[in-house]
Design a protein around this motif. Structure first.
Motif, PDB file in Angstrom:
ATOM      1  N   SER A 181     -37.447  22.765  60.251  1.00 25.14           N
ATOM      2  CA  SER A 181     -36.774  21.546  60.692  1.00 25.14           C
ATOM      3  C   SER A 181     -36.268  21.696  62.111  1.00 25.14           C
ATOM      4  N   MET A 182     -35.719  22.878  62.434  1.00 28.83           N
ATOM      5  CA  MET A 182     -35.228  23.100  63.783  1.00 28.83           C
ATOM      6  C   MET A 182     -36.371  23.055  64.784  1.00 28.83           C
ATOM      7  N   THR A 183     -37.513  23.628  64.389  1.00 27.29           N
ATOM      8  CA  THR A 183     -38.650  23.657  65.290  1.00 27.29           C
ATOM      9  C   THR A 183     -39.153  22.250  65.567  1.00 27.29           C
ATOM     10  N   ALA A 184     -39.153  21.424  64.524  1.00 23.01           N
ATOM     11  CA  ALA A 184     -39.656  20.069  64.676  1.00 23.01           C
ATOM     12  C   ALA A 184     -38.615  19.136  65.278  1.00 23.01           C
ATOM     13  N   GLY A 185     -37.349  19.557  65.244  1.00 29.39           N
ATOM     14  CA  GLY A 185     -36.291  18.726  65.782  1.00 29.39           C
ATOM     15  C   GLY A 185     -35.932  17.575  64.869  1.00 29.39           C
ATOM     16  N   VAL A 186     -36.217  17.709  63.552  1.00 27.07           N
ATOM     17  CA  VAL A 186     -35.910  16.647  62.597  1.00 27.07           C
ATOM     18  C   VAL A 186     -35.242  17.260  61.388  1.00 27.07           C
ATOM     19  N   LEU A 187     -34.539  16.414  60.621  1.00 26.73           N
ATOM     20  CA  LEU A 187     -33.933  16.875  59.384  1.00 26.73           C
ATOM     21  C   LEU A 187     -34.947  16.817  58.257  1.00 26.73           C
ATOM     22  N   PRO A 188     -34.816  17.701  57.243  1.00 31.78           N
ATOM     23  CA  PRO A 188     -35.703  17.636  56.092  1.00 31.78           C
ATOM     24  C   PRO A 188     -35.502  16.321  55.335  1.00 31.78           C
ATOM     25  N   PRO A 189     -36.436  15.979  54.417  1.00 30.76           N
ATOM     26  CA  PRO A 189     -36.379  14.681  53.735  1.00 30.76           C
ATOM     27  C   PRO A 189     -35.059  14.377  53.043  1.00 30.76           C
ATOM     28  N   THR A 190     -34.449  15.388  52.411  1.00 23.16           N
ATOM     29  CA  THR A 190     -33.163  15.179  51.752  1.00 23.16           C
ATOM     30  C   THR A 190     -32.239  16.338  52.086  1.00 23.16           C
ATOM     31  N   LEU A 191     -30.942  16.093  51.960  1.00 28.87           N
ATOM     32  CA  LEU A 191     -29.946  17.115  52.237  1.00 28.87           C
ATOM     33  C   LEU A 191     -28.991  17.215  51.064  1.00 28.87           C
ATOM     34  N   SER A 192     -28.644  18.441  50.688  1.00 27.53           N
ATOM     35  CA  SER A 192     -27.602  18.620  49.680  1.00 27.53           C
ATOM     36  C   SER A 192     -26.249  18.780  50.351  1.00 27.53           C
ATOM     37  N   SER A 193     -26.239  19.354  51.558  1.00 27.00           N
ATOM     38  CA  SER A 193     -25.002  19.464  52.320  1.00 27.00           C
ATOM     39  C   SER A 193     -25.353  19.673  53.789  1.00 27.00           C
ATOM     40  N   PHE A 194     -24.407  19.335  54.652  1.00 31.86           N
ATOM     41  CA  PHE A 194     -24.647  19.457  56.096  1.00 31.86           C
ATOM     42  C   PHE A 194     -23.309  19.761  56.744  1.00 31.86           C
ATOM     43  N   CYS A 195     -23.142  21.000  57.218  1.00 33.36           N
ATOM     44  CA  CYS A 195     -21.911  21.420  57.881  1.00 33.36           C
ATOM     45  C   CYS A 195     -22.195  21.629  59.362  1.00 33.36           C
ATOM     46  N   VAL A 196     -21.273  21.200  60.186  1.00 30.92           N
ATOM     47  CA  VAL A 196     -21.495  21.319  61.616  1.00 30.92           C
ATOM     48  C   VAL A 196     -20.207  21.702  62.324  1.00 30.92           C
ATOM     49  N   ASP A 197     -20.335  22.526  63.335  1.00 30.22           N
ATOM     50  CA  ASP A 197     -19.214  22.915  64.165  1.00 30.22           C
ATOM     51  C   ASP A 197     -18.841  21.744  65.077  1.00 30.22           C
ATOM     52  N   PHE A 198     -17.674  21.828  65.719  1.00 34.25           N
ATOM     53  CA  PHE A 198     -17.208  20.734  66.580  1.00 34.25           C
ATOM     54  C   PHE A 198     -17.311  21.099  68.063  1.00 34.25           C
ATOM     55  N   ASP A 199     -16.507  22.051  68.508  1.00 36.19           N
ATOM     56  CA  ASP A 199     -16.464  22.393  69.931  1.00 36.19           C
ATOM     57  C   ASP A 199     -17.739  23.078  70.393  1.00 36.19           C
ATOM     58  N   ASP A 200     -18.291  22.578  71.505  1.00 30.80           N
ATOM     59  CA  ASP A 200     -19.519  23.119  72.091  1.00 30.80           C
ATOM     60  C   ASP A 200     -20.734  22.918  71.208  1.00 30.80           C
ATOM     61  N   THR A 201     -20.610  22.112  70.164  1.00 27.91           N
ATOM     62  CA  THR A 201     -21.752  21.766  69.325  1.00 27.91           C
ATOM     63  C   THR A 201     -21.866  20.248  69.263  1.00 27.91           C
ATOM     64  N   ILE A 202     -20.848  19.600  68.695  1.00 29.31           N
ATOM     65  CA  ILE A 202     -20.777  18.143  68.797  1.00 29.31           C
ATOM     66  C   ILE A 202     -20.355  17.753  70.211  1.00 29.31           C
ATOM     67  N   THR A 203     -19.425  18.517  70.774  1.00 31.22           N
ATOM     68  CA  THR A 203     -18.932  18.211  72.122  1.00 31.22           C
ATOM     69  C   THR A 203     -19.660  19.021  73.180  1.00 31.22           C
ATOM     70  N   SER A 204     -19.620  18.516  74.412  1.00 25.53           N
ATOM     71  CA  SER A 204     -20.267  19.209  75.523  1.00 25.53           C
ATOM     72  C   SER A 204     -19.359  20.248  76.163  1.00 25.53           C
ATOM     73  N   VAL A 205     -18.080  20.248  75.799  1.00 27.67           N
ATOM     74  CA  VAL A 205     -17.124  21.234  76.296  1.00 27.67           C
ATOM     75  C   VAL A 205     -16.234  21.671  75.142  1.00 27.67           C
ATOM     76  N   ASP A 206     -15.595  22.824  75.302  1.00 22.67           N
ATOM     77  CA  ASP A 206     -14.646  23.299  74.304  1.00 22.67           C
ATOM     78  C   ASP A 206     -13.319  22.571  74.510  1.00 22.67           C
ATOM     79  N   THR A 207     -12.913  21.770  73.528  1.00 28.17           N
ATOM     80  CA  THR A 207     -11.690  20.971  73.670  1.00 28.17           C
ATOM     81  C   THR A 207     -10.445  21.707  73.214  1.00 28.17           C
TER      82      THR A 207
END
Length: 270
Positions: A39-65
Motif C-alpha cells: 500500500s505504501m509503495t502504491a500510495g493508496v490504502l488497502p480496500p478495507t481497514l480494521s484500524s488506522f493510527c497516525v502520529d500528529f507532529d511532523d506527520t499530519i503537520t509540516s512542523v513540530d507544534t
C-alpha cells in the motif's frame, strides 16, 4: 506515481514500529507486513481497514507544534501579561530551546547514529532489527521525559485558560509557516485531508496518537479534518484559580514515543 506524503501516514498502519517512522523510516518500511508495504509503495490504502493510527507532529503537520507553536499560542493567549513578565517568559523559553537543541543534537549523533549502524549490521535479521528499534525507543523515551520535566519545572506554559489557548492555537493552525525539508507551506501537510477522509470512508477514522503537550492545540489543528479519537498529553489546569494552566505537562497519557506503541497495541486488542 505515488504521492510522497501518503506513505508516511501509511507507515503507521497497524505497525508496532510507528514511533521509529520519524527517525528511521527507510529502515522500518521493509519490516512491515506485505499488504501495508504494498500500500505504501502504491500510495493508496488497502480496500478495507480494521484500524488506522497516525502520529500528529511532523506527520499530519509540516512542523513540530509541541514546542515553539504551542509556546507562541500561550504567549498570545495572555494579551494582558505585563511586558516585563512576557520578556521573562521569552528569555526562559530561549534558554530551554538552547538546552533542547544541544541535547537533541547529541542524541541524534549518539543514539541515532548507533541505531543506523546496528540496523545496517542486522540487515538480514528482522527480529534483531526490531529489538534494536525498541531499544532505541527506550532511549528516546528517556530523552523525551527529561525534556518534559524541564518544561514543567519552568512554569513557562502557565497562566492560560483552555478557551484562550484553543482560540490562539486555532489562529496558529490557520497560519502558513514554511514546512521543513521543502514541505509545502501550511501547518497541515499536502494530501493529509484526502488520506484521512479515505481512511474514514474505509471504515477506520484515524486515531491520532501524539506526545504533544496540548490537546487544545491538536484539536485546533485537526478542525475540519476527518478523524476519530485523539489520544495525547495535555497541560494541567487548576480549577481553583480561574481554570488556568499550571505550566505542568501531564505526559502520562502517551508518555513517550514508545508509549505510542503501547497505545496502538491496546487499541488493536479491543
Amino acid at each position: 506515481g505515488a504521492d510522497p506524503e501518503t506513505p508516511k501516514l501509511l507507515m503507521h498502519l497497524r505497525s508496532p514500529l510507528a514511533f521509529a517512522a520519524q527517525v528511521a523510516a527507510r529502515q522500518v518500511q521493509p519490516m512491515l507486513g506485505g499488504r501495508a508495504r504494498a500500500s505504501m509503495t502504491a500510495g493508496v490504502l488497502p480496500p478495507t481497514l480494521s484500524s488506522f493510527c497516525v502520529d500528529f507532529d511532523d506527520t499530519i503537520t509540516s512542523v513540530d507544534t509541541t514546542g515553539a507553536v504551542l509556546f507562541e499560542a500561550v504567549v498570545e493567549a495572555i494579551p494582558a501579561e505585563p511586558s516585563e513578565a512576557r520578556a521573562g517568559r521569552r528569555a526562559a523559553w530561549a534558554e530551554l530551546s538552547e538546552w533542547y537543541g544541544t541535547e537533541s543534537k547529541a542524541f541524534r549523533e549518539g543514539e541515532l547514529g548507533r541505531l543506523e549502524a546496528k540496523l545496517a549490521e542486522l540487515a538480514h535479521d528482522p527480529a534483531a532489527r526490531r529489538a534494536a528499534l525498541f531499544k532505541f525507543g527506550e532511549a528516546l523515551s528517556d530523552f523525551e521525559a527529561r525534556s518534559v520535566s524541564r518544561v514543567s519545572a519552568s512554569g513557562i506554559l502557565a497562566g492560560v485558560t483552555r478557551a484562550q489557548l484553543a482560540s490562539a492555537a486555532w489562529a496558529k493552525a490557520a497560519e502558513a509557516p514554511a514546512g521543513a525539508e521543502g514541505a509545502a507551506p501550511g501547518l497541515i501537510r499536502p494530501r493529509v485531508r484526502e488520506t484521512l477522509e479515505l481512511a474514514r470512508r474505509k471504515g477506520a477514522p484515524a486515531t491520532v496518537v501524539s506526545i504533544n503537550w496540548s490537546s487544545d492545540l491538536v484539536a485546533a489543528a485537526l478542525r475540519g479534518l476527518a478523524h476519530g479519537a485523539v489520544l495525547c498529553n495535555d497541560l494541567e489546569f487548576d480549577a481553583e484559580h480561574g481554570r488556568k494552566s499550571t505550566g505542568r505537562v501531564d505526559a502520562t497519557r502517551v508518555a513517550s514515543a514508545a508509549g505510542k506503541v503501547a497505545v496502538q497495541r491496546r487499541l488493536w486488542a479491543e
